[in-house]
Design an enzyme around this catalytic site. Sequence first.
Site, PDB file in Angstrom:
ATOM      1  CD  GLU A  37      -2.761   1.141   2.434  1.00  0.00           C
ATOM      2  OE1 GLU A  37      -2.601   0.377   3.555  1.00  0.00           O
ATOM      3  OE2 GLU A  37      -3.451   2.300   2.486  1.00  0.00           O
ATOM      4  NE  ARG A 263       4.022  -7.563  10.795  1.00  0.00           N
ATOM      5  CZ  ARG A 263       3.516  -7.097   9.634  1.00  0.00           C
ATOM      6  NH1 ARG A 263       2.680  -7.271   8.708  1.00  0.00           N
ATOM      7  NH2 ARG A 263       3.723  -5.418   9.588  1.00  0.00           N
ATOM      8  CE  LYS A 273       3.687  -0.114   3.536  1.00  0.00           C
ATOM      9  NZ  LYS A 273       2.194  -0.304   3.788  1.00  0.00           N
TER      10      LYS A 273
HETATM   11  P1  ATP Z   1       2.949  -1.956   7.812  1.00  0.00           P
HETATM   12  O1  ATP Z   1       2.116  -2.465   8.839  1.00  0.00           O
HETATM   13  O2  ATP Z   1       4.386  -1.710   7.977  1.00  0.00           O
HETATM   14  O3  ATP Z   1       2.161  -0.649   7.158  1.00  0.00           O
HETATM   15  P2  ATP Z   1       1.474  -3.682   5.805  1.00  0.00           P
HETATM   16  O4  ATP Z   1       1.389  -5.014   6.033  1.00  0.00           O
HETATM   17  O5  ATP Z   1       0.394  -2.771   6.166  1.00  0.00           O
HETATM   18  O6  ATP Z   1       2.702  -3.239   6.794  1.00  0.00           O
HETATM   19  P3  ATP Z   1       1.480  -3.467   3.175  1.00  0.00           P
HETATM   20  O7  ATP Z   1       2.211  -2.452   2.209  1.00  0.00           O
HETATM   21  O8  ATP Z   1       0.216  -3.350   3.348  1.00  0.00           O
HETATM   22  O9  ATP Z   1       2.093  -2.929   4.604  1.00  0.00           O
HETATM   23  O10 ATP Z   1       2.248  -4.883   2.844  1.00  0.00           O
HETATM   24  C1  ATP Z   1       2.656  -5.314   1.627  1.00  0.00           C
HETATM   25  C2  ATP Z   1       2.933  -6.665   1.900  1.00  0.00           C
HETATM   26  O11 ATP Z   1       4.174  -6.765   2.809  1.00  0.00           O
HETATM   27  C3  ATP Z   1       2.036  -7.568   2.663  1.00  0.00           C
HETATM   28  O12 ATP Z   1       1.731  -8.679   1.594  1.00  0.00           O
HETATM   29  C4  ATP Z   1       2.460  -8.067   3.862  1.00  0.00           C
HETATM   30  O13 ATP Z   1       2.291  -9.360   4.121  1.00  0.00           O
HETATM   31  C5  ATP Z   1       3.998  -7.826   3.780  1.00  0.00           C
HETATM   32  N1  ATP Z   1       4.631  -7.489   5.083  1.00  0.00           N
HETATM   33  C6  ATP Z   1       4.439  -6.278   5.689  1.00  0.00           C
HETATM   34  N2  ATP Z   1       5.156  -6.428   6.746  1.00  0.00           N
HETATM   35  C7  ATP Z   1       5.997  -7.429   6.790  1.00  0.00           C
HETATM   36  C8  ATP Z   1       6.772  -8.004   7.755  1.00  0.00           C
HETATM   37  N3  ATP Z   1       7.135  -7.339   9.008  1.00  0.00           N
HETATM   38  N4  ATP Z   1       7.468  -9.254   7.498  1.00  0.00           N
HETATM   39  C9  ATP Z   1       6.951  -9.914   6.341  1.00  0.00           C
HETATM   40  N5  ATP Z   1       6.021  -9.348   5.590  1.00  0.00           N
HETATM   41  C10 ATP Z   1       5.428  -8.204   5.773  1.00  0.00           C
HETATM   42 MG    MG Z   2      -1.297  -2.555   5.284  1.00  0.00          MG
END
Ligand code: ATP
Ligand code: MG
Length: 561
Positions: A37, A263, A273
């Site tokens: 995102e 994760r 993020k």
């Molecule tokens: P954040 O909470 O940091 O914003 P998010 O999951 O909301 O992370 P996205 O941009 O939605 O961020 O994530 C894109 C992809 O990255 C998702 O498919 C998610 O599974 C993966 N992802 C995000 N954080 C991690 C992590 N700490 N370890 C492994 N995969 C991750």
């Molecule tokens: Mg997200």
Amino acid sequence: MTAKNISLLDNFIQNIIDEDKKNKRYQGRVHTRFPPEPNGYLHIGHTKAILINYGIAVANGGKFNLRFDDTNPIKEEEEFVEAIKEDVAWLGVDWEDRLFFASDYFQELYDYAEELIKKGKAYVCDLTSEMIKEYRGTLTEPGTESPYRNRSMDENLQLFRRMRAGEFPNGSRVLRAKIDMSSPNMNMRDPVIYRIMKEPHHRTGDEWCIYPMYDYAHPISDALEGITHSLCSLEFEDNRPLYDWFLENLNCPEPPRQIEFARLNISYTVLSKRKLRELVEGGYVDGWDDPRMPTICGLRRRGITPEAIARFCESIGVSKSNSIVDVAQLEHAIREDLNRRAKRIMVVLRPLRVVIENYPSGETEELEIENNPEDESMGKRKVPFSREIYIEQDDFRESPPKKFFRLTPGREVRLKGAYYITCNKVIKNEKTGEIEEVRCSYDPETRGGWSADGRKVRGTLHWVSANHAVEVEARIYDRLFSAENPEEHDDFKLSLNKDSLEALTGCVAEPEVKKVEPEDRYQFLRQGYFCADKKDFTKEKPVFNQVVPLRDTWARIKARG
Ligand code: ATP
Ligand code: MG
């Protein structure tokens, strides 16, 4: 090791893929994607998701898409799209011509929503968001059906079209999937799939005033792109039944399958993020690419290579159980990588002047010192030596503690690649009593740092010839957080480490430093790995970031088993 040859073949995801290939599912195709995102910069947690998705595609002769999940116009910005593309490419990941945006599918997503309505699988609900929450029930109690749940298909269709036409205010109505208000899985209790948001979108402008929810847009985007294996982190496990429900009810012929992995969490770090954004916006760090940040651009600016990140991700493996990885394991991967690639250079961080009294004044000689003892092919460089040099303040003690093998009055030590010197005298400031200078003598028979008579010295010091010294700044970093798990606290910012940055000015480097370009990495002999700062380094004012110090606690932890 790079993103292309990262070895991920030995894990449960590959086993599932092997099974699918054997059964000719998806005609043996493997097609993955990474769906960020664009609401912030990517962090090292994302690199795990990127490298798993990409690594699995490459290892199986498949394809990989980069798709922006840009369904929420309020939090998303073009700046983040560009930054994410740059970071993913820097990791060595190649999406070729497959760059997509969920917003490209807004029309299809809308049409599928009408299809669900026509099938009696979705309805327009007028409850407020608070009421929807209340009606949802709890983990132990079933939810209550919305009074709008049994609207006729025609009424739903008319209302949904009017929502799309902008006839209703924000938040007044939503479109919901009609599934099961008593499902034990809360995600299945008639989830919202469209909401009214009269907000311009960074790509579609004012074209839309209703926007799809991630849970709805994601499976359909996957299906439209021909994704076979939709790999994501464990927190999406409970969303999988909903993922499958949409595709089943839209008659997707060969629906992609979602597979979850653990994760990545790292000690002394936050990986979210939203929280990283808070640090940037609150001025706690110097931007998204502050070298202390766990963002990809921060790691890059710090001096960490994509290969070190791939090595680290390979070492943590792919599993199904969440854990916190010791940050020392990341540092270990960085050292292993830089040890082989980084040239050595001598830089004195806190200089102390040494005068070699029996060395002819005005004379300079050039000594040859190897660039990397791990790799002879990296050759040697010439280092000037003269009567006055600098050594590290810490390398001299007037009254040495036990086991201090460096310079002290009467003791002989080796200057790296140069000579043996012996300390004869200490010059102090008359008023303050501070040590200003150390007087030594050298043994001309020990050129190169070796003695023909086999006499041994215990300490080897790095040094810089005073007349040839180039002034540099070295930024020394400590962990950004002092708590092992900052997220345990109500406010994670309370555990920020106040001493995470120490900028040392007035450091002195050997002339080789004049050849350095921004982002070049070196081992400062006996100190650690350093990287010429991407932004602030200039030839006139060289600025280096410490990547990692030399000592390796992780190696010790591993050795202990
Ligand atoms: P954040 O909470 O940091 O914003 P998010 O999951 O909301 O992370 P996205 O941009 O939605 O961020 O994530 C894109 C992809 O990255 C998702 O498919 C998610 O599974 C993966 N992802 C995000 N954080 C991690 C992590 N700490 N370890 C492994 N995969 C991750
Ligand atoms: Mg997200």
